[in-house]
Design a protein around this motif. Structure first.
Motif, mmCIF file in Angstrom:
data_model
loop_
_atom_site.group_PDB
_atom_site.id
_atom_site.type_symbol
_atom_site.label_atom_id
_atom_site.label_comp_id
_atom_site.label_asym_id
_atom_site.label_seq_id
_atom_site.Cartn_x
_atom_site.Cartn_y
_atom_site.Cartn_z
ATOM 1 N N TRP A 37 35.618 36.090 40.903
ATOM 2 C CA TRP A 37 36.468 37.061 40.222
ATOM 3 C C TRP A 37 36.015 38.505 40.419
ATOM 4 O O TRP A 37 36.757 39.438 40.144
ATOM 5 C CB TRP A 37 36.466 36.765 38.711
ATOM 6 C CG TRP A 37 35.071 36.789 38.152
ATOM 7 C CD1 TRP A 37 34.354 37.878 37.723
ATOM 8 C CD2 TRP A 37 34.200 35.660 37.999
ATOM 9 N NE1 TRP A 37 33.096 37.506 37.310
ATOM 10 C CE2 TRP A 37 32.977 36.153 37.462
ATOM 11 C CE3 TRP A 37 34.334 34.297 38.242
ATOM 12 C CZ2 TRP A 37 31.901 35.313 37.177
ATOM 13 C CZ3 TRP A 37 33.267 33.465 37.949
ATOM 14 C CH2 TRP A 37 32.064 33.968 37.430
ATOM 15 N N THR A 38 34.788 38.700 40.894
ATOM 16 C CA THR A 38 34.195 40.037 40.942
ATOM 17 C C THR A 38 35.003 41.028 41.780
ATOM 18 O O THR A 38 35.197 42.179 41.344
ATOM 19 C CB THR A 38 32.745 39.959 41.443
ATOM 20 O OG1 THR A 38 31.993 39.105 40.565
ATOM 21 C CG2 THR A 38 32.103 41.337 41.468
ATOM 22 N N PRO A 39 35.488 40.673 42.979
ATOM 23 C CA PRO A 39 36.272 41.654 43.739
ATOM 24 C C PRO A 39 37.487 42.177 42.980
ATOM 25 O O PRO A 39 37.801 43.373 43.033
ATOM 26 C CB PRO A 39 36.685 40.875 44.995
ATOM 27 C CG PRO A 39 35.603 39.847 45.166
ATOM 28 C CD PRO A 39 35.243 39.439 43.767
ATOM 29 N N ALA A 40 38.186 41.300 42.255
ATOM 30 C CA ALA A 40 39.364 41.738 41.501
ATOM 31 C C ALA A 40 38.970 42.679 40.371
ATOM 32 O O ALA A 40 39.656 43.674 40.108
ATOM 33 C CB ALA A 40 40.115 40.527 40.951
ATOM 34 N N VAL A 41 37.863 42.383 39.698
ATOM 35 C CA VAL A 41 37.400 43.236 38.605
ATOM 36 C C VAL A 41 36.976 44.598 39.141
ATOM 37 O O VAL A 41 37.305 45.642 38.557
ATOM 38 C CB VAL A 41 36.249 42.560 37.836
ATOM 39 C CG1 VAL A 41 35.650 43.518 36.816
ATOM 40 C CG2 VAL A 41 36.736 41.288 37.154
ATOM 41 N N HIS A 42 36.246 44.614 40.255
ATOM 42 C CA HIS A 42 35.811 45.888 40.828
ATOM 43 C C HIS A 42 37.000 46.715 41.312
ATOM 44 O O HIS A 42 37.003 47.942 41.199
ATOM 45 C CB HIS A 42 34.843 45.630 41.981
ATOM 46 C CG HIS A 42 33.486 45.225 41.529
ATOM 47 N ND1 HIS A 42 32.401 45.112 42.375
ATOM 48 C CD2 HIS A 42 33.019 44.899 40.292
ATOM 49 C CE1 HIS A 42 31.335 44.732 41.695
ATOM 50 N NE2 HIS A 42 31.688 44.591 40.429
ATOM 51 N N GLU A 43 38.007 46.037 41.849
ATOM 52 C CA GLU A 43 39.224 46.738 42.262
ATOM 53 C C GLU A 43 39.880 47.410 41.064
ATOM 54 O O GLU A 43 40.307 48.576 41.131
ATOM 55 C CB GLU A 43 40.175 45.747 42.914
ATOM 56 C CG GLU A 43 41.454 46.365 43.463
ATOM 57 C CD GLU A 43 42.375 45.325 44.074
ATOM 58 O OE1 GLU A 43 43.322 45.737 44.768
ATOM 59 O OE2 GLU A 43 42.171 44.104 43.852
#
Length: 260
Positions: A37-43
């Motif tokens: 999930w980290t890429p979506a949160v960072h985006e």
């Protein structure tokens, strides 16, 4: 001669309470475990920074140990047993409304993987925004008696704005425990007036629905081996929240009778 006491330098890791048990402060940054999930949160966080929303951590990438790097926000957290001042409650609700209004314009260009929706990418449905999904008082930062930031965005994902506000009511009024029906009703009115979208009775319905969903999400996370949810299991979840929800249902009519 007395032994010299060495003070930790700016790069000495300091374990931070809460989270999944693996959160550390290093210098002026916070290091947290990552997941699909980290890429979506960072985006999302990058977009919020570009839009100028205050009160959110800034993303600094991934460190050599595979942990995310976000900025450390000065202030104090809120202990689980603290009932925040009215001024802090109003600040936090006003901030949440500002975030929700801004998030209506955030539409990722395709499905994304979010922590609470499983391993498959999902797209936002009509009426949904990317909610914080965990705006509990334990994720607030306070400076000089005022709310200044919302942290711990790893559970962000699709939802309806009222879900976020209901979760806030559960922990910050707090409806999760008995503070007296008159005081609970007064603070519920304060939340409703500040957010200015739904009445207190609608929020009570939303609280019961949202916290039921919370127990289901925790149970599902435990089943699939999510480290954060397994950490919650060591604290008695989801049974603890289910018991508190049953107590809330028993108290609810009294709170309703006390509403102005």
């Amino acid at each position: 001669m007395p032994r010299e006491t060495r003070q930790p330098d700016e790069t000495t890791p300091e374990h931070l309470p809460g989270g999944s048990g693996g959160v550390w402060k290093v210098g002026r940054t916070v290091r947290r475990p990552t997941g699909p999930w980290t890429p979506a949160v960072h985006e999302l966080l990058g977009w919020l920074a570009d839009e100028g929303l205050g009160g959110v951590p800034h993303v600094g990438g991934i460190d050599e140990d595979g942990r995310e790097i976000v900025s450390y926000i000065e202030g104090r957290g809120v202990p689980a047993d603290e009932i925040v001042l009215d001024t802090v409650l109003v600040d936090a609700v006003a901030w949440l409304r500002e975030y929700h209004d801004l998030a209506e314009s955030y539409r990722p260009d395709g499905p994304r993987v979010w922590r609470q929706t499983g391993d498959d990418p999902v797209a936002l449905e009509p009426g949904q925004i990317v909610c914080h999904n965990d705006p509990g008082v334990y994720n607030w930062i306070i400076q000089s008696g005022r709310f200044v930031a919302m942290i711990d965005w790893d559970l962000a994902g699709p939802g309806e704005p009222i879900d976020d506000l209901a979760f806030l009511c559960w922990t910050a009024i707090p409806l999760s425990r008995d503070i007296g029906s008159v005081e609970a009703a007064r603070r519920l009115d304060l939340v409703a007036d500040t957010y200015a979208e739904w009445g207190p009775m609608t929020l009570l319905d939303a609280v019961e629905r949202r916290m039921t969903t919370a127990t289901e999400r925790i149970a599902a996370g435990i089943e699939r081996g999510d480290p954060g949810m397994l950490h919650l299991a060591t604290r008695g979840e989801p049974q603890r929240t289910r018991a508190r929800l049953a107590d809330f249902r028993a108290r609810r009519r009294s709170v309703e009778a006390s509403l102005s």
